[in-house]
Design an enzyme around this catalytic site. Structure first.
Site: not given
Length: 278
Positions: A65, A131
């Site tokens: 990510k 996240a």
């Protein structure tokens, strides 16, 4: 016909293909969603070749990510602020990065437990990865008065708090400190991969100090009820499952790719049955 997919490692367990196939049916869209597993040692090489495959869009999961960002042509302001991307769309101007983790999490949480967003609520995030960054920003922007972050390396938690400015109060904690102060939180969110199959007997902290009625969430969805959530229930918590966040963030990603208006709730029961193997 849309060409979509997911990059990450490992991703053989992912339910994302099923979710997006259901969303395509719901919206009358033709397309295919593939798992595109990339070994971390070959990330730069594989990403370069991925651009030649003509994907219309793809999701990004751990551990990429943050690593995907240098390969993008532009980044949505929110994702840039977070320093993490979980959704990429191909446009005439190249690859554009977005982050739907936080909005997906908060939307799914409000569906289930709207009462915890009242004034004075206090949240604890466990972990400080991609996240966690998205969830931290979304929670602090949703009215939470206080959102603390606990991590094995406290410096990583401090970085998230420093880099993502918010009006909420925030403190970086060690995991041991988080265990000791659990009773003061209205919401506890497990944002790491600890407890994911096949390591489903692991748990990040003990939950014996929870206050009854606390909402405890785990973004891991395989198994659907992790050891962390089982222990939370034993200690009187209300539990929020990871698959609810996964479904909602997928809906937001699908909107970005297709400019349609899919809905998560009509798929929730069917998704739960799939995860339970019914």
């Amino acid at each position: 016909m849309y060409k979509l997919g997911l990059i990450g490692y490992p991703i053989g367990h992912s339910s994302s293909p099923w979710i997006h196939e259901q969303l395509m049916k719901q919206q009358g869209v033709q397309g295919k969603y593939d798992l595109l597993e990339i070994h971390p040692d070959k990330f730069d090489e594989e990403i370069s070749s991925l651009k030649e495959k003509g994907l219309d869009g793809f999701n990004v999961t751990v551990p990429f990510k943050e690593k995907i960002i240098p390969h993008l042509d532009a980044i949505d302001e929110s994702a840039l602020h977070l320093g993490a991307v979980n959704t990429v769309k191909r446009t005439e101007n190249g690859w554009i990065g977005y982050n739907t983790d936080g909005s997906g999490f908060v939307h799914s949480l409000k569906n289930r437990f709207p009462d915890i967003f009242q004034s004075g609520s206090k949240a604890l995030l466990l972990g400080s990865g991609g996240a966690a960054r998205g969830i931290y920003e979304a929670l602090t922007g949703s009215g939470m008065d206080s959102v603390d972050i606990a991590n094995r390396t406290i410096g990583r938690a401090e970085e998230v708090i420093e880099q993502i400015s918010s009006r909420a109060q925030a403190e970086a904690l060690t995991l041991a400190e988080a265990e000791e102060s659990l009773g003061s939180y209205d919401l506890v969110v497990q944002t790491t991969t600890v407890g994911m199959s096949p390591n489903d007997q692991q748990t990040i902290i003990r939950l014996n100090r929870l206050t009854k009625g606390t909402v405890v969430s785990d973004i891991v969805y395989r198994p659907m009820k992790t050891k962390f959530l089982k222990e939370a229930e034993i200690n009187g918590a209300r539990v929020h499952y990871g698959h609810e966040m996964l479904l909602q963030q997928a809906v937001y990603a699908f909107k970005i790719w297709t400019d349609t208006e899919p809905e998560a709730l009509p798929l929730l029961d069917k998704f739960e049955q799939k995860l339970k193997g019914v």
